[in-house]
Design an enzyme around this catalytic site. Structure first.
Site, PDB file in Angstrom:
ATOM      1  N   ASP A 154      27.436 -38.267  19.100  1.00  0.00           N
ATOM      2  CA  ASP A 154      28.172 -37.070  18.671  1.00  0.00           C
ATOM      3  C   ASP A 154      28.817 -37.208  17.294  1.00  0.00           C
ATOM      4  OD1 ASP A 154      29.432 -34.639  18.576  1.00  0.00           O
ATOM      5  OD2 ASP A 154      30.848 -35.046  20.188  1.00  0.00           O
ATOM      6  N   ASP A 355      25.926 -30.925  12.662  1.00  0.00           N
ATOM      7  CA  ASP A 355      26.429 -31.427  13.941  1.00  0.00           C
ATOM      8  C   ASP A 355      25.261 -31.892  14.812  1.00  0.00           C
ATOM      9  OD1 ASP A 355      28.147 -31.938  16.103  1.00  0.00           O
ATOM     10  OD2 ASP A 355      27.931 -29.900  16.876  1.00  0.00           O
TER      11      ASP A 355
END
Ligand SMILES: *[C@@H]1O[C@H](CO)[C@@H](O)[C@H](O)[C@H]1NC(C)=O
Length: 476
Positions: A154, A355
């Site tokens: 992440d 992201d």
């Protein structure tokens, strides 16, 4: 008795937290043909669909000294695929929207003129952050002797955490044995009074707690997923040469949510407690990755400078509203070789982040409309199909063995043009419903997000200290 004390402390900590929170050179398995000059991809329809067999790459071994990255729900994952836990395309897209809502909330954009529906969406995302479908996983080692743990990859968050024995309150089912810090000769609890404990406030969005003298972290994601536990430090083994002593991480004693069978999460964000920041003296805040297609085993995560192929760079921008996020300057979009007429201010108003945890790229509404119009026009010979969740431009390609898809490129500051691979353009679970893999934001001020479907097979290089992000094609 001791267990009872810590249990009640943890429960208290969790309550406090909860209350607080309430306020490739285009080589696609032979499926794709094109030349650099062409303005469309000719792809086999079947190559756009989920595969059930893991293909070991034709590119040979991934980079030496790098970590292997695989798609969590693909056939190369050792955590799956599992017919009971593999989400459908609709579930993935719904969770993806909840991650995006939570990112918008964290960035504090879009305040003011919301309609009721927006406000409700925001309240449910208010719990802070959302794990989304956490599409990629990477395996690291923790403790002495080291235990291998598969964590969600992440770039949108900072704290790394894993479930820990004795699971004082609760642990969910994970594939690997749960880490037992009492079996590690190098594990240490972090004291409540330490500077590191203080840094949890910005890394998690919550004030740390204290159990006797041990610092307690709590992080809550959207979809009522959370992890609460002791803040600890131990030896992190990334690669045989990449060993870091005293790495700070969350040793989760109360964990629940949509983490699949992973052991937790690896935080690659930009803020202080992320792996990137904690390994700065060794790797100089330089890392790179390639997110593979779901059926490929060739993805990697690499720390430190490595000999890369030809890269094109764009500046990483700083934005005080989101210290964890990597902002970049999206300038233009091309469809079928033609630049869409979208003023730069449309992109500048919102800003854009890259992201790894968001699936579908989000664009400002005006940019998405222009993209959709051009794409529909160039795809007009194919019959359309019903919308799929957040995707509103879908096609029934069940009668076509091959399909001609217009190319889509993003142009970033520094005249860096990045062409999206065909599987990053059409997304879906069946040949009768393959959809343009982009979505518009609800509000012109919502941040744009370059998602992981569009990043597939690209080599993405983060030179955080140098303030630039590089892209290369055919990375894995
Ligand atoms: C860490 O702190 C907790 C809570 O105080 C305690 O129960 C646990 O035994 C400590 N672990 C170690 C290795 O010191």
């Amino acid at each position: 008795m001791a267990t009872q004390i810590s249990l009640s402390f943890l429960f208290y900590a969790f309550l406090v937290v909860s209350l607080f929170l309430l306020s490739k050179g285009y080589a696609l398995g032979g499926g794709e043909r094109e030349t650099l000059e062409s303005h469309s991809h000719t792809v086999e329809t079947s190559s756009l669909l989920p595969a059930s067999v893991c293909s070991h790459s034709t590119k040979g071994d991934r980079k030496r000294g790098s970590l292997k990255v695989v798609h969590k729900h693909g056939p190369c994952s050792h955590l799956g695929p599992d017919r009971y836990t593999t989400p459908t395309a609709t579930q993935i897209l719904t969770r993806d929207q909840s991650r995006v809502n939570s990112i918008q909330y964290r960035l504090g954009f879009n305040s003011g003129q919301n309609n009721l529906q927006d406000s409700l969406a925001k309240i449910s995302a208010k719990s802070g952050r959302s794990i989304g479908s956490g599409n990629y996983i990477v395996t690291i080692g923790l403790g002495t002797p080291k235990k291998d743990l598969s964590l969600i990859f992440d770039t949108g968050s900072d704290l790394t955490w894993t479930q820990c024995q004795p699971c004082v309150k609760s642990c969910y089912d994970q594939q690997e044995p749960i880490l037992d810090p009492s079996l590690s000769s190098t594990y240490k609890n972090v004291s409540c009074k330490s500077i590191q404990c203080n840094k949890l406030s910005s890394a998690t969005g919550n004030q740390p707690g204290c159990s006797i003298t041990t610092c307690i972290y709590g992080i809550q994601y959207g979809d009522s997923s959370f992890s609460v536990g002791y803040f600890g430090a131990d030896t992190l083994t990334l690669t045989p040469e990449g060993i870091l002593h005293g790495f700070y991480f969350g040793c989760g004693q109360n964990n629940q949510g949509l983490f699949g069978k992973t052991a937790g999460l690896l935080g690659l964000g930009r803020d202080q407690l992320s792996v990137v920041s904690q390994t700065a003296s060794k790797y100089g805040k330089y890392f790179s990755y390639c997110l593979p297609t779901p059926s490929s085993s060739s993805g990697y995560l690499n720390f430190g400078k490595g000999g890369s192929s030809a890269l094109k760079f764009t500046p990483i921008l700083t934005d005080s509203r989101g210290p964890s996020f990597y902002f970049i300057d999206l300038v233009a979009i091309k469809v079928g070789g033609q630049t869409l007429s979208i003023s730069h201010s449309v992109f500048q108003t919102a800003g854009t982040i890259i992201d790894s945890g968001t699936v579908i790229t989000r664009l400002p509404p005006a940019a998405y409309s222009a993209l959709r119009a051009a794409f529909r026009q160039q795809m007009s010979k194919y019959p359309m199909a019903a919308a799929l969740s957040i995707l509103d431009t879908c096609y029934d390609l069940s009668k076509y063995d091959t399909v001609q898809v217009p190319t889509i490129s993003f142009v970033f500051g520094g005249s860096t043009e990045v062409r999206i691979v065909a599987i990053g353009i059409l997304y879906g679970g069946s040949p009768s419903q393959l959809c343009l893999a982009f979505a518009g934001n609800g509000d012109a001020s919502d941040v744009g997000i370059l998602g992981n479907v569009q990043q597939q097979t690209l080599e993405v290089v983060y030179d955080v200290a140098g303030g630039k992000l590089g892209f290369g094609t055919g990375g894995c």
